[in-house]
Design a protein around this motif. Structure first.
Motif, mmCIF file in Angstrom:
data_model
loop_
_atom_site.group_PDB
_atom_site.id
_atom_site.type_symbol
_atom_site.label_atom_id
_atom_site.label_comp_id
_atom_site.label_asym_id
_atom_site.label_seq_id
_atom_site.Cartn_x
_atom_site.Cartn_y
_atom_site.Cartn_z
ATOM 1 N N PRO A 153 32.972 45.631 52.162
ATOM 2 C CA PRO A 153 33.384 44.347 51.614
ATOM 3 C C PRO A 153 34.902 44.307 51.402
ATOM 4 O O PRO A 153 35.479 45.233 50.838
ATOM 5 N N ARG A 154 35.528 43.215 51.872
ATOM 6 C CA ARG A 154 36.981 43.071 51.758
ATOM 7 C C ARG A 154 37.320 41.728 51.115
ATOM 8 O O ARG A 154 36.771 40.685 51.509
ATOM 9 N N PHE A 155 38.234 41.777 50.160
ATOM 10 C CA PHE A 155 38.609 40.596 49.390
ATOM 11 C C PHE A 155 40.121 40.433 49.387
ATOM 12 O O PHE A 155 40.867 41.415 49.458
ATOM 13 N N VAL A 156 40.559 39.172 49.295
ATOM 14 C CA VAL A 156 41.984 38.871 49.185
ATOM 15 C C VAL A 156 42.194 37.988 47.961
ATOM 16 O O VAL A 156 41.458 37.005 47.761
ATOM 17 N N ILE A 157 43.184 38.345 47.149
ATOM 18 C CA ILE A 157 43.575 37.524 45.996
ATOM 19 C C ILE A 157 44.912 36.856 46.316
ATOM 20 O O ILE A 157 45.855 37.519 46.769
ATOM 21 N N GLU A 183 29.490 43.345 38.765
ATOM 22 C CA GLU A 183 28.966 42.002 38.494
ATOM 23 C C GLU A 183 28.428 41.285 39.723
ATOM 24 O O GLU A 183 27.626 40.360 39.589
ATOM 25 N N LEU A 184 28.863 41.671 40.910
ATOM 26 C CA LEU A 184 28.491 40.923 42.111
ATOM 27 C C LEU A 184 27.545 41.686 43.032
ATOM 28 O O LEU A 184 27.311 41.283 44.167
ATOM 29 N N GLY A 185 27.019 42.811 42.547
ATOM 30 C CA GLY A 185 25.960 43.501 43.280
ATOM 31 C C GLY A 185 26.423 44.386 44.409
ATOM 32 O O GLY A 185 25.657 44.654 45.343
ATOM 33 N N PHE A 186 27.662 44.903 44.351
ATOM 34 C CA PHE A 186 28.145 45.774 45.414
ATOM 35 C C PHE A 186 27.944 47.252 45.108
ATOM 36 O O PHE A 186 28.282 48.111 45.918
ATOM 37 N N GLY A 187 27.417 47.543 43.943
ATOM 38 C CA GLY A 187 27.097 48.926 43.613
ATOM 39 C C GLY A 187 28.310 49.826 43.726
ATOM 40 O O GLY A 187 29.395 49.500 43.256
ATOM 41 N N ALA A 188 28.112 50.989 44.389
ATOM 42 C CA ALA A 188 29.186 51.979 44.483
ATOM 43 C C ALA A 188 29.810 52.024 45.870
ATOM 44 O O ALA A 188 30.505 52.982 46.195
ATOM 45 N N VAL A 189 29.583 50.994 46.695
ATOM 46 C CA VAL A 189 30.160 51.032 48.036
ATOM 47 C C VAL A 189 31.664 50.795 47.957
ATOM 48 O O VAL A 189 32.162 50.199 47.000
ATOM 49 N N PRO A 190 32.420 51.259 48.961
ATOM 50 C CA PRO A 190 33.865 51.018 48.945
ATOM 51 C C PRO A 190 34.177 49.523 48.995
ATOM 52 O O PRO A 190 33.564 48.783 49.766
ATOM 53 N N VAL A 191 35.078 49.089 48.157
ATOM 54 C CA VAL A 191 35.517 47.691 48.132
ATOM 55 C C VAL A 191 37.020 47.673 48.386
ATOM 56 O O VAL A 191 37.773 48.390 47.734
ATOM 57 N N ARG A 192 37.448 46.873 49.348
ATOM 58 C CA ARG A 192 38.862 46.754 49.689
ATOM 59 C C ARG A 192 39.418 45.467 49.074
ATOM 60 O O ARG A 192 38.863 44.397 49.281
ATOM 61 N N LEU A 193 40.525 45.587 48.344
ATOM 62 C CA LEU A 193 41.157 44.434 47.698
ATOM 63 C C LEU A 193 42.624 44.390 48.097
ATOM 64 O O LEU A 193 43.352 45.372 47.934
ATOM 65 N N SER A 194 43.053 43.272 48.654
ATOM 66 C CA SER A 194 44.469 43.105 48.997
ATOM 67 C C SER A 194 45.013 41.870 48.291
ATOM 68 O O SER A 194 44.262 40.957 47.925
ATOM 69 N N LEU A 195 46.329 41.861 48.106
ATOM 70 C CA LEU A 195 47.008 40.788 47.375
ATOM 71 C C LEU A 195 47.917 40.037 48.326
ATOM 72 O O LEU A 195 48.608 40.645 49.151
ATOM 73 N N ARG A 196 47.935 38.716 48.196
ATOM 74 C CA ARG A 196 48.752 37.917 49.112
ATOM 75 C C ARG A 196 49.475 36.823 48.339
ATOM 76 O O ARG A 196 48.847 36.007 47.662
ATOM 77 N N SER A 197 50.793 36.801 48.468
ATOM 78 C CA SER A 197 51.617 35.771 47.829
ATOM 79 C C SER A 197 52.010 34.728 48.860
ATOM 80 O O SER A 197 52.068 35.020 50.064
ATOM 81 N N PRO A 198 52.296 33.509 48.424
ATOM 82 C CA PRO A 198 52.731 32.474 49.381
ATOM 83 C C PRO A 198 54.062 32.851 50.024
ATOM 84 O O PRO A 198 54.876 33.557 49.426
ATOM 85 N N LYS A 199 54.258 32.396 51.264
ATOM 86 C CA LYS A 199 55.478 32.740 51.973
ATOM 87 C C LYS A 199 56.696 31.994 51.433
ATOM 88 O O LYS A 199 57.826 32.415 51.593
ATOM 89 N N ASN A 200 56.455 30.865 50.782
ATOM 90 C CA ASN A 200 57.549 30.061 50.223
ATOM 91 C C ASN A 200 58.255 30.857 49.121
ATOM 92 O O ASN A 200 57.647 31.170 48.095
ATOM 93 N N PRO A 201 59.513 31.256 49.289
ATOM 94 C CA PRO A 201 60.182 32.079 48.278
ATOM 95 C C PRO A 201 60.381 31.373 46.955
ATOM 96 O O PRO A 201 60.654 32.000 45.949
ATOM 97 N N PHE A 202 60.268 30.020 46.937
ATOM 98 C CA PHE A 202 60.464 29.288 45.684
ATOM 99 C C PHE A 202 59.149 29.095 44.924
ATOM 100 O O PHE A 202 59.139 28.584 43.810
ATOM 101 N N ALA A 203 58.023 29.520 45.531
ATOM 102 C CA ALA A 203 56.706 29.345 44.877
ATOM 103 C C ALA A 203 56.444 30.527 43.955
ATOM 104 O O ALA A 203 55.627 31.354 44.223
ATOM 105 N N ASN A 204 57.234 30.606 42.879
ATOM 106 C CA ASN A 204 57.078 31.738 41.944
ATOM 107 C C ASN A 204 56.805 31.265 40.536
ATOM 108 O O ASN A 204 57.162 31.899 39.570
#
Length: 459
Positions: free
Chosen positions: A410-414, A437-458
């Motif tokens: 399972p792979r997720f992006v925030i 909480e979401l029923g994934f048990g002990a399997v590996p979970v991949r989480l990556s973070l992504r910010s908007p490309k607009n440098p002023f969107a902070n």
């Protein structure tokens, strides 16, 4: 109705090029190949497809004239067993070495069998191989086919010799799966662990036959061997398809200096890459060792679903204390191993094998799970309300939403702003919440973070 593929077995003494021929026929380097004799020890099966001709080819261990109680003797027994039910055999000899007494012994045995035999004279490149072709006629197995498996010479002649065996075989019909059968694809299940943990013995117990070579000697298994199997899930009343993958034992890297062992360990690692679920087999008489944790970490890093099984449970001392001790050591040794299924088994008696298989199908289900975006973001909002992200330097880190972008693992992006400043501890909090909480048990979970490309969107 579907047709079963005919099987052709490669037979010969050690180091005549059987595995090289096997790789040539299947079109891939599936079998380990090395100059030293005795590399292949278990049967390996591959599919061959050329024009309209399709069949399965079986690579076998080199035939040696040794007592049945010895390792070479047990390897020969495996080779003999491979011919049962086969439609033909390729008897391979080395043209450079000429005819040997062992070749003659194998030839006599094959003449007494009821399957068609194609005599293959390998390594014919150059003048040195011509004498071997002439000598091979004395085996009484008909006209030989001269080839060079390494360079691909003579393969058209070999296929021509095989054609009447393969295409002339009247394959029995096999019933298609019933409509109410489990539609899921076969579970790709690899068994890994240190040498002599009982991996091959466990697979033989599951199969109900001595399909893989076993014994007290460490390091018997060299190739990663895949075997198709049907597990009778009595609890659900279903028959489930499984591809069992046996692997070579993995020792500490510092202790592996033999070239062939390095190839075997590399092959085992590739088997993990192709597996869905990996069973790490521990030896109850030795407990949990640092090498076990390293193997477990490697499996998790590859994104495979992991189960840990404690073998030789029938001879374990203080079983309850051992089980609890291993559980505690796992959770202390690697944080990502917390909650990984732990099963006690005995490959010798079969104890715990049904629980092991049930756990394997369950973790594959978790490993393949997909959550709707709406449910995922409801959980996300609750998680942030219960524990808001920090505000380093008084500036808040804003997490906008989360989405699942893949499965297996399972792979997720925030998405959000100032995510480069989000502490690792908060990422760990979110991953643990996803599992719990979401029923994934002990399997590996991949989480990556992504910010908007607009440098002023902070904001």
């Amino acid at each position: 109705m579907s047709k079963v593929l005919p099987q052709v077995v490669i037979i010969g003494r050690p180091n005549v090029g059987k595995s090289t021929l096997f790789n040539r026929l299947v079109g891939r380097k599936l079998a380990l190949v090395d100059d030293q004799p005795g590399v292949t020890r278990d049967r390996r099966i591959g599919d061959v497809s050329l024009a309209r001709m399709r069949f399965q080819i079986i690579d076998t261990a080199g035939w040696e004239d040794e007592d049945e109680a010895t390792l070479p003797g047990r390897m020969r027994n495996q080779t003999e067993a491979s011919l049962v039910g086969a439609q033909g055999a390729l008897f391979v000899i080395d043209s450079r070495a000429g005819l040997t007494p062992l070749d003659e012994e194998i030839g006599r045995w094959l003449r007494a069998q009821k399957v068609p035999v194609v005599l293959v004279v390998n390594k014919v490149e150059g003048r040195s191989g011509q004498d071997g072709i002439i000598e091979s006629y004395s085996l009484g197995l008909g006209e030989p086919v001269a080839i060079s498996a390494e360079h691909g010479e003579g393969m058209a002649d070999l296929f021509e010799a095989l054609q009447p065996i393969v295409e002339g075989w009247d394959a029995p019909d096999m019933a298609e799966p019933a409509e109410d059968a489990d539609p899921a694809a076969p579970l790709q299940l690899a068994i890994v662990g240190r040498p002599n943990a009982g991996k091959s013995t466990l697979i033989n117990r599951l199969l109900g036959e001595d399909r893989l070579l076993t014994g007290p000697e460490a390091g018997i298994t060299r190739d990663s061997i895949a075997v198709d199997w049907q597990w009778q899930d009595r609890t659900a009343g279903l028959t489930r398809a499984v591809k069992l993958i046996d692997t070579a034992g993995m020792r500490k890297k510092a202790k592996v200096d033999d070239k062939l062992e390095k190839l075997s360990v590399a092959d085992a690692r590739r088997a993990v890459d192709f597996a869905e679920v990996v069973v790490l087999l521990l030896d109850a008489t030795r407990g949990l060792e640092v090498q076990d944790l390293k193997i477990a970490s490697m499996v998790i890093d590859e994104g495979r679903a992991l189960i840990i099984a404690i073998n030789k449970w029938d001879v374990a001392e203080d079983a309850s204390g051992l089980f609890n001790g291993i559980r505690e050591a796992l959770e202390e040794g690697l944080a990502q191993l917390r909650g990984v299924p732990l099963v006690a088994v005995s490959a010798l008696t079969g104890k715990g094998t049904d629980q092991l298989m049930a756990a394997a199908f369950k973790v594959r289900e978790d490993w393949s799970r997909r959550v709707s975006t709406a449910l995922l973001n409801r959980w996300f909002d609750d998680a942030m309300e219960a524990n808001p992200p920090p505000a380093p330097g008084g500036k808040r880190i804003k997490l906008r939403y989360i989405t699942q972008v893949g499965t297996r693992p399972p792979r997720f992006v925030i998405f959000g702003t100032r995510l480069s400043e989000l502490p690792t501890s908060y990422e760990r909090y979110l991953v643990n919440g996803i599992r719990r909480e979401l029923g994934f048990g002990a399997v590996p979970v991949r989480l990556s973070l992504r910010s908007p490309k607009n440098p002023f969107a902070n904001d």
